[in-house]
Design a protein around this motif. Sequence first.
Motif, PDB file in Angstrom:
ATOM      1  N   SER A 165     -15.101  12.791  14.288  1.00 35.36           N
ATOM      2  CA  SER A 165     -15.154  11.476  13.654  1.00 35.36           C
ATOM      3  C   SER A 165     -16.249  10.595  14.228  1.00 35.36           C
ATOM      4  CB  SER A 165     -13.803  10.774  13.778  1.00 35.36           C
ATOM      5  OG  SER A 165     -13.391  10.717  15.129  1.00 35.36           O
ATOM      6  N   LEU A 166     -16.663  10.870  15.452  1.00 40.80           N
ATOM      7  CA  LEU A 166     -17.776  10.143  16.064  1.00 40.80           C
ATOM      8  C   LEU A 166     -18.914  11.109  16.352  1.00 40.80           C
ATOM      9  CD1 LEU A 166     -15.997   7.791  18.639  1.00 40.80           C
ATOM     10  CD2 LEU A 166     -16.895   7.195  16.390  1.00 40.80           C
ATOM     11  N   LEU A 181     -12.211   7.184   7.865  1.00 42.93           N
ATOM     12  CA  LEU A 181     -12.526   5.789   7.568  1.00 42.93           C
ATOM     13  C   LEU A 181     -12.657   4.971   8.848  1.00 42.93           C
ATOM     14  CD1 LEU A 181      -9.914   5.326   4.706  1.00 42.93           C
ATOM     15  CD2 LEU A 181     -12.369   5.669   4.415  1.00 42.93           C
ATOM     16  N   PHE A 182     -11.864   5.302   9.847  1.00 34.71           N
ATOM     17  CA  PHE A 182     -11.885   4.572  11.113  1.00 34.71           C
ATOM     18  C   PHE A 182     -11.410   5.509  12.212  1.00 34.71           C
ATOM     19  CE2 PHE A 182      -9.548   2.064  14.308  1.00 34.71           C
ATOM     20  CZ  PHE A 182     -10.583   1.281  14.772  1.00 34.71           C
ATOM     21  N   HIS A 183     -12.159   5.507  13.308  1.00 34.59           N
ATOM     22  CA  HIS A 183     -11.851   6.404  14.420  1.00 34.59           C
ATOM     23  C   HIS A 183     -10.920   5.755  15.433  1.00 34.59           C
ATOM     24  CE1 HIS A 183     -12.460   8.977  17.971  1.00 34.59           C
ATOM     25  NE2 HIS A 183     -12.625   7.856  18.642  1.00 34.59           N
ATOM     26  N   SER A 184      -9.839   6.450  15.759  1.00 32.85           N
ATOM     27  CA  SER A 184      -9.039   6.134  16.936  1.00 32.85           C
ATOM     28  C   SER A 184      -8.330   7.410  17.373  1.00 32.85           C
ATOM     29  CB  SER A 184      -8.022   5.004  16.667  1.00 32.85           C
ATOM     30  OG  SER A 184      -7.096   5.384  15.677  1.00 32.85           O
ATOM     31  N   VAL A 185      -7.849   7.404  18.610  1.00 33.45           N
ATOM     32  CA  VAL A 185      -7.205   8.591  19.159  1.00 33.45           C
ATOM     33  C   VAL A 185      -5.897   8.194  19.825  1.00 33.45           C
ATOM     34  CG1 VAL A 185      -9.383   9.808  19.560  1.00 33.45           C
ATOM     35  CG2 VAL A 185      -8.422   8.385  21.381  1.00 33.45           C
ATOM     36  N   ILE A 186      -5.013   9.173  19.970  1.00 38.34           N
ATOM     37  CA  ILE A 186      -3.812   8.965  20.766  1.00 38.34           C
ATOM     38  C   ILE A 186      -4.225   8.963  22.229  1.00 38.34           C
ATOM     39  CG2 ILE A 186      -1.549   9.881  21.384  1.00 38.34           C
ATOM     40  CD1 ILE A 186      -1.446  11.219  18.651  1.00 38.34           C
ATOM     41  N   GLY A 246      -6.630   8.012  13.641  1.00 37.48           N
ATOM     42  CA  GLY A 246      -7.259   6.954  12.871  1.00 37.48           C
ATOM     43  C   GLY A 246      -6.901   6.978  11.400  1.00 37.48           C
ATOM     44  N   LEU A 247      -7.747   6.336  10.615  1.00 37.54           N
ATOM     45  CA  LEU A 247      -7.540   6.205   9.175  1.00 37.54           C
ATOM     46  C   LEU A 247      -8.494   7.141   8.440  1.00 37.54           C
ATOM     47  CD1 LEU A 247      -7.497   2.351   9.402  1.00 37.54           C
ATOM     48  CD2 LEU A 247      -5.553   3.669   8.539  1.00 37.54           C
ATOM     49  N   SER A 248      -8.002   7.758   7.395  1.00 36.32           N
ATOM     50  CA  SER A 248      -8.812   8.739   6.667  1.00 36.32           C
ATOM     51  C   SER A 248      -8.370   8.803   5.207  1.00 36.32           C
ATOM     52  CB  SER A 248      -8.682  10.115   7.322  1.00 36.32           C
ATOM     53  OG  SER A 248      -7.312  10.460   7.476  1.00 36.32           O
ATOM     54  N   THR A 249      -9.230   9.357   4.383  1.00 33.01           N
ATOM     55  CA  THR A 249      -8.951   9.375   2.947  1.00 33.01           C
ATOM     56  C   THR A 249      -7.782  10.282   2.599  1.00 33.01           C
ATOM     57  OG1 THR A 249     -10.701  11.045   2.699  1.00 33.01           O
ATOM     58  CG2 THR A 249     -11.278   8.764   2.196  1.00 33.01           C
ATOM     59  N   ASP A 250      -7.547  11.359   3.370  1.00 35.08           N
ATOM     60  CA  ASP A 250      -6.403  12.215   3.053  1.00 35.08           C
ATOM     61  C   ASP A 250      -5.099  11.442   3.188  1.00 35.08           C
ATOM     62  OD1 ASP A 250      -6.621  12.084   5.833  1.00 35.08           O
ATOM     63  OD2 ASP A 250      -6.194  14.202   6.174  1.00 35.08           O
ATOM     64  N   GLU A 251      -4.981  10.614   4.235  1.00 34.14           N
ATOM     65  CA  GLU A 251      -3.788   9.781   4.384  1.00 34.14           C
ATOM     66  C   GLU A 251      -3.653   8.800   3.225  1.00 34.14           C
ATOM     67  OE1 GLU A 251      -1.803   6.330   7.273  1.00 34.14           O
ATOM     68  OE2 GLU A 251      -3.783   7.135   7.751  1.00 34.14           O
ATOM     69  N   VAL A 252      -4.757   8.214   2.803  1.00 33.09           N
ATOM     70  CA  VAL A 252      -4.702   7.216   1.728  1.00 33.09           C
ATOM     71  C   VAL A 252      -4.276   7.863   0.417  1.00 33.09           C
ATOM     72  CG1 VAL A 252      -6.015   5.490   0.444  1.00 33.09           C
ATOM     73  CG2 VAL A 252      -6.424   5.787   2.891  1.00 33.09           C
ATOM     74  N   PHE A 253      -4.780   9.055   0.113  1.00 33.84           N
ATOM     75  CA  PHE A 253      -4.321   9.778  -1.080  1.00 33.84           C
ATOM     76  C   PHE A 253      -2.812  10.020  -1.017  1.00 33.84           C
ATOM     77  CE2 PHE A 253      -8.721  11.076  -2.194  1.00 33.84           C
ATOM     78  CZ  PHE A 253      -8.650  10.980  -3.576  1.00 33.84           C
ATOM     79  N   LEU A 254      -2.317  10.396   0.151  1.00 31.79           N
ATOM     80  CA  LEU A 254      -0.890  10.676   0.291  1.00 31.79           C
ATOM     81  C   LEU A 254      -0.049   9.408   0.183  1.00 31.79           C
ATOM     82  CD1 LEU A 254      -1.232  13.341   3.085  1.00 31.79           C
ATOM     83  CD2 LEU A 254      -0.170  13.745   0.858  1.00 31.79           C
ATOM     84  N   ILE A 255      -0.555   8.296   0.687  1.00 31.21           N
ATOM     85  CA  ILE A 255       0.161   7.029   0.535  1.00 31.21           C
ATOM     86  C   ILE A 255       0.281   6.679  -0.937  1.00 31.21           C
ATOM     87  CG2 ILE A 255       0.009   4.535   0.892  1.00 31.21           C
ATOM     88  CD1 ILE A 255      -1.202   5.117   3.652  1.00 31.21           C
ATOM     89  N   ARG A 256      -0.836   6.759  -1.666  1.00 26.14           N
ATOM     90  CA  ARG A 256      -0.764   6.388  -3.078  1.00 26.14           C
ATOM     91  C   ARG A 256       0.096   7.364  -3.864  1.00 26.14           C
ATOM     92  NH1 ARG A 256      -6.031   5.269  -6.842  1.00 26.14           N
ATOM     93  NH2 ARG A 256      -6.120   7.559  -6.888  1.00 26.14           N
TER      94      ARG A 256
END
Length: 461
Positions: A264-265, A273-278, A339-349
């Motif tokens: 992601s970086l 969409l946005f990078h973060s890590v555990i 982080g945030l990514s398009t696969d998660e957003v598709f699944l939310i919708r």
Amino acid sequence: MKNSILIAMLWGGLTSCFNEYIDKKPDQKLVVPTSLADFQALLDNVNSSEMNADPALGFIAADDFYITDAGFSSLIDIEKNAYTWADEVYGANAYVDDWIRPYRQIFCTNVVLEGVEKIKPGESETEMRKAVKGSALFFRATAYYNLAQLFRPAYSVGSAADTPGLPLKLESDVNLAPVVSDLQMTYDQIIKDLTEAAGILPESSHIKSRPDRKAANAMLARVYLTMGMYELAEQYAGKVLQQYSVLIDYNTLQTSSTRPFPPSLPGGNPEVLFHSVIASGYPYLRSTLVSVDSSLYNAYADNDLRRVLFFRSRANGIYTFKGSYSPALPGNTSSLFSGLSTDEVFLIRAECRARRGDVPAALEDLNTLLVTRWVTGTYSPYEAGTAKEALDIILLERRKQLVGRGFRWSDLRRLNQSEEYAKEISRTVNGHKIVLAPGDRKYTFPIPVSELTNGVEQNPR
């Protein structure tokens, strides 16, 4: 060099817990930043995983992964207690990073938000000012959201106003007591910050550790899904996908690679969409004796590329996770993308559409995602006769696609509020079976004892 010193001095003044750093904050004359570049540098503190880091206890406590008895014996006490849902988790004077780090993030964002307002705007600074302020609001909201997923009960619209919330610190002055909130106030603040951020952040950011408008809208979709406000979650997911809907074709990846996904970086993964890590301080997150749950692993079909891209077979039937979207850590090990990514957003919708009964649209989103996850030419699109059937499929695929990202604990908490999706989970440790019932109080971690001041209530266990 100036920015590095500034960051070191500011963070150096924050000690082991939210209350303790109040007494030991460094001299403001030495550490308060003065320019937009300084404020951006504080928010860009990625290498030490300060700002772009999420809690880990929920990952350890959820049911997607288990550790062998040999691996369990090597864990530190806080990990053992989180893994087994013990009554006592931390110990009286333990350093609880999952509480402390988010409040450090919140302190930093408050410094930035106050500082930005003191700078006289110039024509060339207007857009940068908006970006810095929007980023600080985004980080503050995300920190409070992460805290709420661990340290307060799952959100329910019927009881949120009567449920204790988080102590809210909205100013950097450490001499001011936090606002004692209820859970509704906590989520209202999260939504307020994210909504304002979405209105002023740039449309796109070429650095994925910096949030942009897509990230803020995706985070709003995540928060509203957690709250069970599906119409709003669908609305914000739609805003993201209208602007950007790129998915990786998993057929282009090397299944034999130990890290098959582009990191992601600095920005090589188009799905991110946005990078973060555990946050990676716990040995559990790096142990080669942590394996995916066998029933979850067996849910992937043979032609589903996630089976080989997400997991690596080891001895004794263990399948360790390798499917992170994050870059490698020192020592060539993987960090866990959260982080945030398009696969998660598709699944939310998709989930939200199924919940309101629009089965064709829900399955269109799901199938758009899954055709990129299977061997080319082998995927048969899902069909469903009812909204309930579609929702069942989507929730399973959500778990399969978002495995390893730290979302499962939050999903268990929200789904347990519905009788038809409530689930008992269990562990077996050294021959002893441990069960966590749906809605158990242990789905909420205790607040560290040192933080129980200024009217902050403990969570019952």
